[in-house]
Design a protein around this motif. Structure first.
Motif, PDB file in Angstrom:
ATOM      1  N   ASP A  18      33.581 -25.958   5.955  1.00  0.00           N
ATOM      2  CA  ASP A  18      33.458 -27.360   6.377  1.00  0.00           C
ATOM      3  C   ASP A  18      33.742 -27.564   7.856  1.00  0.00           C
ATOM      4  O   ASP A  18      33.093 -28.364   8.517  1.00  0.00           O
ATOM      5  CB  ASP A  18      34.413 -28.237   5.564  1.00  0.00           C
ATOM      6  CG  ASP A  18      34.064 -28.246   4.083  1.00  0.00           C
ATOM      7  OD1 ASP A  18      32.870 -28.213   3.756  1.00  0.00           O
ATOM      8  OD2 ASP A  18      34.999 -28.275   3.261  1.00  0.00           O
ATOM      9  N   TYR A  19      34.748 -26.837   8.365  1.00  0.00           N
ATOM     10  CA  TYR A  19      35.153 -27.002   9.752  1.00  0.00           C
ATOM     11  C   TYR A  19      35.393 -25.646  10.396  1.00  0.00           C
ATOM     12  O   TYR A  19      35.832 -24.708   9.747  1.00  0.00           O
ATOM     13  CB  TYR A  19      36.447 -27.827   9.865  1.00  0.00           C
ATOM     14  CG  TYR A  19      36.275 -29.250   9.408  1.00  0.00           C
ATOM     15  CD1 TYR A  19      35.787 -30.213  10.277  1.00  0.00           C
ATOM     16  CD2 TYR A  19      36.579 -29.618   8.108  1.00  0.00           C
ATOM     17  CE1 TYR A  19      35.614 -31.524   9.856  1.00  0.00           C
ATOM     18  CE2 TYR A  19      36.407 -30.922   7.680  1.00  0.00           C
ATOM     19  CZ  TYR A  19      35.922 -31.871   8.550  1.00  0.00           C
ATOM     20  OH  TYR A  19      35.738 -33.162   8.143  1.00  0.00           O
ATOM     21  N   LEU A  20      35.135 -25.584  11.684  1.00  0.00           N
ATOM     22  CA  LEU A  20      35.428 -24.408  12.488  1.00  0.00           C
ATOM     23  C   LEU A  20      36.376 -24.860  13.589  1.00  0.00           C
ATOM     24  O   LEU A  20      36.085 -25.810  14.327  1.00  0.00           O
ATOM     25  CB  LEU A  20      34.139 -23.846  13.098  1.00  0.00           C
ATOM     26  CG  LEU A  20      34.276 -22.655  14.025  1.00  0.00           C
ATOM     27  CD1 LEU A  20      34.823 -21.443  13.257  1.00  0.00           C
ATOM     28  CD2 LEU A  20      32.934 -22.318  14.644  1.00  0.00           C
ATOM     29  N   LEU A  21      37.546 -24.208  13.653  1.00  0.00           N
ATOM     30  CA  LEU A  21      38.548 -24.559  14.654  1.00  0.00           C
ATOM     31  C   LEU A  21      38.661 -23.449  15.684  1.00  0.00           C
ATOM     32  O   LEU A  21      38.627 -22.270  15.330  1.00  0.00           O
ATOM     33  CB  LEU A  21      39.931 -24.743  14.010  1.00  0.00           C
ATOM     34  CG  LEU A  21      40.051 -25.731  12.865  1.00  0.00           C
ATOM     35  CD1 LEU A  21      41.481 -25.734  12.332  1.00  0.00           C
ATOM     36  CD2 LEU A  21      39.668 -27.120  13.322  1.00  0.00           C
ATOM     37  N   LYS A  22      38.820 -23.833  16.927  1.00  0.00           N
ATOM     38  CA  LYS A  22      39.144 -22.881  17.981  1.00  0.00           C
ATOM     39  C   LYS A  22      40.611 -23.104  18.313  1.00  0.00           C
ATOM     40  O   LYS A  22      41.008 -24.188  18.740  1.00  0.00           O
ATOM     41  CB  LYS A  22      38.279 -23.121  19.220  1.00  0.00           C
ATOM     42  CG  LYS A  22      38.532 -22.128  20.335  1.00  0.00           C
ATOM     43  CD  LYS A  22      37.587 -22.387  21.499  1.00  0.00           C
ATOM     44  CE  LYS A  22      37.775 -21.398  22.609  1.00  0.00           C
ATOM     45  NZ  LYS A  22      36.845 -21.656  23.725  1.00  0.00           N
ATOM     46  N   VAL A  23      41.414 -22.076  18.058  1.00  0.00           N
ATOM     47  CA  VAL A  23      42.863 -22.173  18.208  1.00  0.00           C
ATOM     48  C   VAL A  23      43.316 -21.209  19.288  1.00  0.00           C
ATOM     49  O   VAL A  23      42.874 -20.062  19.328  1.00  0.00           O
ATOM     50  CB  VAL A  23      43.567 -21.835  16.873  1.00  0.00           C
ATOM     51  CG1 VAL A  23      45.077 -21.820  17.041  1.00  0.00           C
ATOM     52  CG2 VAL A  23      43.147 -22.805  15.780  1.00  0.00           C
ATOM     53  N   MET A  24      44.193 -21.680  20.150  1.00  0.00           N
ATOM     54  CA  MET A  24      44.804 -20.807  21.144  1.00  0.00           C
ATOM     55  C   MET A  24      46.296 -20.789  20.864  1.00  0.00           C
ATOM     56  O   MET A  24      46.951 -21.833  20.934  1.00  0.00           O
ATOM     57  CB  MET A  24      44.505 -21.296  22.544  1.00  0.00           C
ATOM     58  CG  MET A  24      43.014 -21.233  22.852  1.00  0.00           C
ATOM     59  SD  MET A  24      42.625 -21.505  24.575  1.00  0.00           S
ATOM     60  CE  MET A  24      43.184 -19.986  25.274  1.00  0.00           C
ATOM     61  N   ALA A  25      46.813 -19.615  20.522  1.00  0.00           N
ATOM     62  CA  ALA A  25      48.232 -19.463  20.219  1.00  0.00           C
ATOM     63  C   ALA A  25      48.792 -18.312  21.044  1.00  0.00           C
ATOM     64  O   ALA A  25      48.064 -17.395  21.420  1.00  0.00           O
ATOM     65  CB  ALA A  25      48.427 -19.188  18.729  1.00  0.00           C
ATOM     66  N   ARG A  26      50.083 -18.367  21.299  1.00  0.00           N
ATOM     67  CA  ARG A  26      50.748 -17.348  22.115  1.00  0.00           C
ATOM     68  C   ARG A  26      50.620 -15.960  21.490  1.00  0.00           C
ATOM     69  O   ARG A  26      50.391 -14.971  22.173  1.00  0.00           O
ATOM     70  CB  ARG A  26      52.212 -17.706  22.291  1.00  0.00           C
ATOM     71  CG  ARG A  26      53.010 -16.723  23.110  1.00  0.00           C
ATOM     72  CD  ARG A  26      54.457 -17.154  23.281  1.00  0.00           C
ATOM     73  NE  ARG A  26      54.596 -18.477  23.844  1.00  0.00           N
ATOM     74  CZ  ARG A  26      54.544 -18.755  25.170  1.00  0.00           C
ATOM     75  NH1 ARG A  26      54.368 -17.793  26.031  1.00  0.00           N
ATOM     76  NH2 ARG A  26      54.691 -19.986  25.601  1.00  0.00           N
ATOM     77  N   ASP A  27      50.766 -15.890  20.179  1.00  0.00           N
ATOM     78  CA  ASP A  27      50.687 -14.615  19.469  1.00  0.00           C
ATOM     79  C   ASP A  27      50.413 -14.888  17.996  1.00  0.00           C
ATOM     80  O   ASP A  27      50.269 -16.043  17.589  1.00  0.00           O
ATOM     81  CB  ASP A  27      51.965 -13.783  19.660  1.00  0.00           C
ATOM     82  CG  ASP A  27      53.235 -14.534  19.305  1.00  0.00           C
ATOM     83  OD1 ASP A  27      53.191 -15.416  18.415  1.00  0.00           O
ATOM     84  OD2 ASP A  27      54.287 -14.247  19.907  1.00  0.00           O
ATOM     85  N   ILE A  28      50.328 -13.830  17.207  1.00  0.00           N
ATOM     86  CA  ILE A  28      50.010 -13.967  15.785  1.00  0.00           C
ATOM     87  C   ILE A  28      51.094 -14.767  15.065  1.00  0.00           C
ATOM     88  O   ILE A  28      50.790 -15.573  14.183  1.00  0.00           O
ATOM     89  CB  ILE A  28      49.832 -12.574  15.130  1.00  0.00           C
ATOM     90  CG1 ILE A  28      48.610 -11.866  15.726  1.00  0.00           C
ATOM     91  CG2 ILE A  28      49.688 -12.680  13.625  1.00  0.00           C
ATOM     92  CD1 ILE A  28      47.296 -12.559  15.461  1.00  0.00           C
TER      93      ILE A  28
END
Length: 73
Positions: A18-28
């Protein structure tokens, strides 16, 4: 989703998801905490899939608008 700073883009898509997110995180670990926080909110997420970028092959920030517009006469 709009209020989560780590989610830098969200698209509603057709097909198997349904949705595609682009996520930026420091680490896993930071990413996992983000996902767990979203799941705890009970906002309707039944399941999710994660794909991690391992290498940028091409990333354009400028759109090729001149190539998309009709040629002037």
């Amino acid at each position: 989703i709009r209020d989560v700073p780590e989610i830098v883009a969200c698209w509603s898509v057709g097909g198997g998801v349904d949705y595609l997110l682009k996520v930026m995180a420091r680490d896993i670990d930071a990413y996992q905490r983000l996902v767990e926080g979203l799941l705890e909110r009970e906002i309707g997420i039944d399941r999710y899939f994660t794909y991690i970028v391992t290498k940028i092959v091409k990333e354009e920030v400028a759109l090729p608008l001149a190539d998309l517009l009709p040629a002037s006469a």
